[in-house]
Design a protein around this motif. Structure first.
Motif, PDB file in Angstrom:
ATOM      1  N   PRO A 139       0.829  -1.218   0.000  1.00  0.00           N
ATOM      2  CA  PRO A 139       0.000   0.000   0.000  1.00  0.00           C
ATOM      3  C   PRO A 139       0.860   1.263   0.000  1.00  0.00           C
ATOM      4  CG  PRO A 139      -0.784  -1.565   1.647  1.00  0.00           C
ATOM      5  CD  PRO A 139       0.524  -2.096   1.133  1.00  0.00           C
ATOM      6  N   GLU A 140       0.245   2.364  -0.419  1.00  0.00           N
ATOM      7  CA  GLU A 140       1.000   3.598  -0.708  1.00  0.00           C
ATOM      8  C   GLU A 140       0.279   4.814  -0.158  1.00  0.00           C
ATOM      9  OE1 GLU A 140       0.423   3.951  -5.009  1.00  0.00           O
ATOM     10  OE2 GLU A 140      -1.709   3.937  -4.623  1.00  0.00           O
ATOM     11  N   PHE A 141       1.028   5.883  -0.044  1.00  0.00           N
ATOM     12  CA  PHE A 141       0.504   7.220   0.268  1.00  0.00           C
ATOM     13  C   PHE A 141      -0.527   7.218   1.405  1.00  0.00           C
ATOM     14  CE2 PHE A 141       2.126   7.679  -4.075  1.00  0.00           C
ATOM     15  CZ  PHE A 141       3.044   8.690  -3.835  1.00  0.00           C
ATOM     16  N   GLY A 142      -0.138   6.557   2.478  1.00  0.00           N
ATOM     17  CA  GLY A 142      -0.948   6.636   3.698  1.00  0.00           C
ATOM     18  C   GLY A 142      -2.146   5.712   3.728  1.00  0.00           C
ATOM     19  N   SER A 143      -2.380   4.953   2.643  1.00  0.00           N
ATOM     20  CA  SER A 143      -3.617   4.156   2.619  1.00  0.00           C
ATOM     21  C   SER A 143      -3.631   3.086   3.708  1.00  0.00           C
ATOM     22  CB  SER A 143      -3.847   3.531   1.248  1.00  0.00           C
ATOM     23  OG  SER A 143      -2.733   2.791   0.832  1.00  0.00           O
ATOM     24  N   SER A 144      -2.446   2.603   4.113  1.00  0.00           N
ATOM     25  CA  SER A 144      -2.426   1.559   5.153  1.00  0.00           C
ATOM     26  C   SER A 144      -2.823   2.143   6.513  1.00  0.00           C
ATOM     27  CB  SER A 144      -1.035   0.918   5.239  1.00  0.00           C
ATOM     28  OG  SER A 144      -0.075   1.900   5.611  1.00  0.00           O
ATOM     29  N   GLN A 145      -2.760   3.447   6.646  1.00  0.00           N
ATOM     30  CA  GLN A 145      -3.197   4.092   7.891  1.00  0.00           C
ATOM     31  C   GLN A 145      -4.623   4.631   7.751  1.00  0.00           C
ATOM     32  OE1 GLN A 145      -0.315   6.628   9.903  1.00  0.00           O
ATOM     33  NE2 GLN A 145      -1.883   8.138  10.306  1.00  0.00           N
ATOM     34  N   VAL A 146      -4.870   5.271   6.614  1.00  0.00           N
ATOM     35  CA  VAL A 146      -6.170   5.937   6.448  1.00  0.00           C
ATOM     36  C   VAL A 146      -7.304   4.917   6.282  1.00  0.00           C
ATOM     37  CG1 VAL A 146      -7.485   7.548   5.025  1.00  0.00           C
ATOM     38  CG2 VAL A 146      -5.078   7.993   5.470  1.00  0.00           C
ATOM     39  N   MET A 147      -7.072   3.881   5.494  1.00  0.00           N
ATOM     40  CA  MET A 147      -8.170   2.913   5.271  1.00  0.00           C
ATOM     41  C   MET A 147      -8.619   2.237   6.559  1.00  0.00           C
ATOM     42  SD  MET A 147      -7.991   0.989   1.687  1.00  0.00           S
ATOM     43  CE  MET A 147      -7.632   1.800   0.154  1.00  0.00           C
ATOM     44  N   PRO A 148      -7.709   1.693   7.391  1.00  0.00           N
ATOM     45  CA  PRO A 148      -8.185   1.121   8.655  1.00  0.00           C
ATOM     46  C   PRO A 148      -8.904   2.157   9.513  1.00  0.00           C
ATOM     47  CG  PRO A 148      -5.964   0.370   8.207  1.00  0.00           C
ATOM     48  CD  PRO A 148      -6.279   1.422   7.180  1.00  0.00           C
ATOM     49  N   ALA A 149      -8.444   3.422   9.470  1.00  0.00           N
ATOM     50  CA  ALA A 149      -9.109   4.465  10.268  1.00  0.00           C
ATOM     51  C   ALA A 149     -10.512   4.760   9.719  1.00  0.00           C
ATOM     52  CB  ALA A 149      -8.270   5.735  10.280  1.00  0.00           C
ATOM     53  N   PHE A 150     -10.649   4.747   8.407  1.00  0.00           N
ATOM     54  CA  PHE A 150     -11.960   5.025   7.785  1.00  0.00           C
ATOM     55  C   PHE A 150     -12.914   3.838   7.953  1.00  0.00           C
ATOM     56  CE2 PHE A 150     -11.112   8.284   4.107  1.00  0.00           C
ATOM     57  CZ  PHE A 150     -10.582   9.162   5.018  1.00  0.00           C
ATOM     58  N   PHE A 151     -12.405   2.641   7.588  1.00  0.00           N
ATOM     59  CA  PHE A 151     -13.308   1.489   7.417  1.00  0.00           C
ATOM     60  C   PHE A 151     -13.248   0.499   8.573  1.00  0.00           C
ATOM     61  CE2 PHE A 151     -11.501   1.941   2.869  1.00  0.00           C
ATOM     62  CZ  PHE A 151     -12.326   3.014   2.581  1.00  0.00           C
ATOM     63  N   GLY A 152     -12.214   0.578   9.404  1.00  0.00           N
ATOM     64  CA  GLY A 152     -11.907  -0.493  10.354  1.00  0.00           C
ATOM     65  C   GLY A 152     -10.925  -1.439   9.676  1.00  0.00           C
ATOM     66  N   ARG A 153     -10.084  -2.060  10.485  1.00  0.00           N
ATOM     67  CA  ARG A 153      -8.985  -2.829   9.922  1.00  0.00           C
ATOM     68  C   ARG A 153      -9.443  -4.030   9.073  1.00  0.00           C
ATOM     69  NH1 ARG A 153      -3.554  -5.124  12.900  1.00  0.00           N
ATOM     70  NH2 ARG A 153      -3.062  -6.550  11.212  1.00  0.00           N
ATOM     71  N   VAL A 154     -10.442  -4.762   9.548  1.00  0.00           N
ATOM     72  CA  VAL A 154     -10.806  -5.981   8.823  1.00  0.00           C
ATOM     73  C   VAL A 154     -11.518  -5.655   7.504  1.00  0.00           C
ATOM     74  CG1 VAL A 154     -10.825  -7.459  10.858  1.00  0.00           C
ATOM     75  CG2 VAL A 154     -12.939  -6.312  10.175  1.00  0.00           C
ATOM     76  N   VAL A 155     -12.136  -4.485   7.437  1.00  0.00           N
ATOM     77  CA  VAL A 155     -12.764  -4.083   6.164  1.00  0.00           C
ATOM     78  C   VAL A 155     -11.692  -3.546   5.219  1.00  0.00           C
ATOM     79  CG1 VAL A 155     -14.477  -2.553   5.103  1.00  0.00           C
ATOM     80  CG2 VAL A 155     -14.967  -3.637   7.298  1.00  0.00           C
ATOM     81  N   ALA A 156     -10.735  -2.793   5.761  1.00  0.00           N
ATOM     82  CA  ALA A 156      -9.624  -2.285   4.942  1.00  0.00           C
ATOM     83  C   ALA A 156      -8.824  -3.432   4.329  1.00  0.00           C
ATOM     84  CB  ALA A 156      -8.719  -1.398   5.795  1.00  0.00           C
ATOM     85  N   ALA A 157      -8.675  -4.510   5.093  1.00  0.00           N
ATOM     86  CA  ALA A 157      -7.903  -5.658   4.593  1.00  0.00           C
ATOM     87  C   ALA A 157      -8.583  -6.318   3.397  1.00  0.00           C
ATOM     88  CB  ALA A 157      -7.695  -6.674   5.716  1.00  0.00           C
ATOM     89  N   ASP A 158      -9.887  -6.152   3.285  1.00  0.00           N
ATOM     90  CA  ASP A 158     -10.607  -6.696   2.124  1.00  0.00           C
ATOM     91  C   ASP A 158     -10.074  -6.054   0.842  1.00  0.00           C
ATOM     92  OD1 ASP A 158     -12.640  -8.306   0.948  1.00  0.00           O
ATOM     93  OD2 ASP A 158     -13.907  -6.520   0.756  1.00  0.00           O
ATOM     94  N   LEU A 159      -9.782  -4.756   0.914  1.00  0.00           N
ATOM     95  CA  LEU A 159      -9.184  -4.075  -0.247  1.00  0.00           C
ATOM     96  C   LEU A 159      -7.673  -4.288  -0.298  1.00  0.00           C
ATOM     97  CD1 LEU A 159     -10.746  -0.483  -0.578  1.00  0.00           C
ATOM     98  CD2 LEU A 159     -11.032  -2.397  -2.134  1.00  0.00           C
ATOM     99  N   LEU A 160      -7.005  -4.040   0.832  1.00  0.00           N
ATOM    100  CA  LEU A 160      -5.535  -3.940   0.807  1.00  0.00           C
ATOM    101  C   LEU A 160      -4.820  -5.281   0.851  1.00  0.00           C
ATOM    102  CD1 LEU A 160      -4.748  -0.820   3.050  1.00  0.00           C
ATOM    103  CD2 LEU A 160      -4.723  -0.993   0.556  1.00  0.00           C
ATOM    104  N   MET A 161      -5.462  -6.317   1.380  1.00  0.00           N
ATOM    105  CA  MET A 161      -4.798  -7.624   1.454  1.00  0.00           C
ATOM    106  C   MET A 161      -5.457  -8.662   0.545  1.00  0.00           C
ATOM    107  SD  MET A 161      -4.037  -7.574   5.546  1.00  0.00           S
ATOM    108  CE  MET A 161      -3.036  -9.038   5.691  1.00  0.00           C
ATOM    109  N   LEU A 162      -6.788  -8.681   0.563  1.00  0.00           N
ATOM    110  CA  LEU A 162      -7.483  -9.657  -0.281  1.00  0.00           C
ATOM    111  C   LEU A 162      -7.584  -9.176  -1.720  1.00  0.00           C
ATOM    112  CD1 LEU A 162      -8.871 -12.420   0.002  1.00  0.00           C
ATOM    113  CD2 LEU A 162     -10.995 -11.225   0.579  1.00  0.00           C
ATOM    114  N   GLY A 163      -7.528  -7.870  -1.905  1.00  0.00           N
ATOM    115  CA  GLY A 163      -7.593  -7.326  -3.269  1.00  0.00           C
ATOM    116  C   GLY A 163      -8.975  -7.438  -3.883  1.00  0.00           C
TER     117      GLY A 163
END
Ligand code: COA
Length: 258
Positions: A139-163
């Motif tokens: 992940p890039e440009f803060g998305s690994s911090q902002v996405m968990p803050a916006f969506f919660g970590r397990v929802v962010a992982a759906d985009l950032l880890m599961l793709g």
């Protein structure tokens, strides 16, 4: 400038459009540079009050041009400010409102940049994907911090880890999007919101944006910071105009303020 970035100024609104549909609007160094220039010069230009970032041809962007990436891999934070970093720096740095209008595919940085916009509209056929891990990247440009803050970590992982690919409904439900529109209504919705923001008091708009961009802090501290700004704004000419207009039962006119 790049022929693949269209810049249009209208009623205080600068629209920056990715326009390379035959390559799914994939972003090259030249395109990042042109888009960065449009943001930087718009930030400095008093007549520009709001930015819109949009795609063309039914696509937002398929992300970074992969060929470009391989030819010239950028090193972010290395000090030489590659074009992609300059663009993201300009996006994060502008004190003016930024509205994104997403039609069709938003992939990779096409999603990352949305996290740093103030309002994000998407058409019903929009979709969102950040296949960094699939491409053996991170992940890039803060998305690994902002996405968990916006969506919660397990929802962010759906985009950032599961793709996973999100559709517009999922984007709305998770809080990635402000609203979803019909395809034909997208540009008009973004422009109406931009014009409305362009008509508002620019100093107050800057204050609201700056407050929302602050990192989380002690709530009592935040209340003090807001209170100081609020008190300052009560003394401003912008507030005098707003209050006078209210009493005179007319629409306020903030055109002379910057
Ligand atoms: N970089 C460079 N070129 C890209 C691109 C990208 N990110 N995305 C699409 N293109 C190009 C394709 O190479 C193709 O070029 P060609 O016509 O010269 O062969 C053209 O755009 C059309 O793409 P194509 O794959 O044929 O269209 P499609 O409708 O089948 O699929 C995508 C569209 C976007 C789903 C698919 O192209 C894709 O997955 N692209 C990569 C997206 C990505 O991983 N981005 C993250 C980068 S970090």
């Amino acid at each position: 400038m790049s022929e693949f970035i269209l810049v249009d100024d209208n009623d205080g609104v600068r629209t920056i459009r990715f326009n390379r549909p035959d390559k799914k609007n994939a972003l090259t160094r030249a395109m990042y540079s042109a888009a960065a220039e449009a943001l930087e010069s718009g930030q400095a230009d008093k007549s520009v009050r709001v930015f819109i970032i949009a795609g063309a041809g039914g696509i937002f962007t398929a992300g970074n041009d992969i060929v470009d990436f391989m030819e010239s891999p950028p090193r972010i934070g290395g000090g030489d400010m590659p074009p992609v970093e300059r663009f993201m720096h300009a996006l994060l740095g502008t004190t003016k409102p930024v509205i994104a209008a997403v039609d069709g595919l938003a992939i990779g940085i096409g999603v990352t940049m949305l996290l740093h916009c103030d309002i994000v509209y998407a058409s019903k056929r929009a979709s969102f994907k950040t296949p960094f891990v699939d491409l053996a990247l991170a992940p890039e440009f803060g998305s690994s911090q902002v996405m968990p803050a916006f969506f919660g970590r397990v929802v962010a992982a759906d985009l950032l880890m599961l793709g996973s690919t999100w559709n517009a409904d999922r984007g709305l439900q998770t809080g990635l999007l402000t609203d979803v529109t019909d395809v034909d209504a997208l540009d008009e919705t973004a422009m109406a919101a931009a014009r409305s923001m362009a008509d508002k008091a620019p100093g107050a708009m800057r204050a609201a944006k700056a407050l929302m961009q602050r990192p989380p802090e002690d709530l009592v501290e935040r209340i003090k910071i807001e209170g100081t700004l609020f008190a300052d704004l009560l003394q401003s000419e912008e507030f005098t105009e707003a209050a006078t207009a209210f009493m005179e039962r007319r629409k306020p006119n903030f055109a002379k303020f910057d």
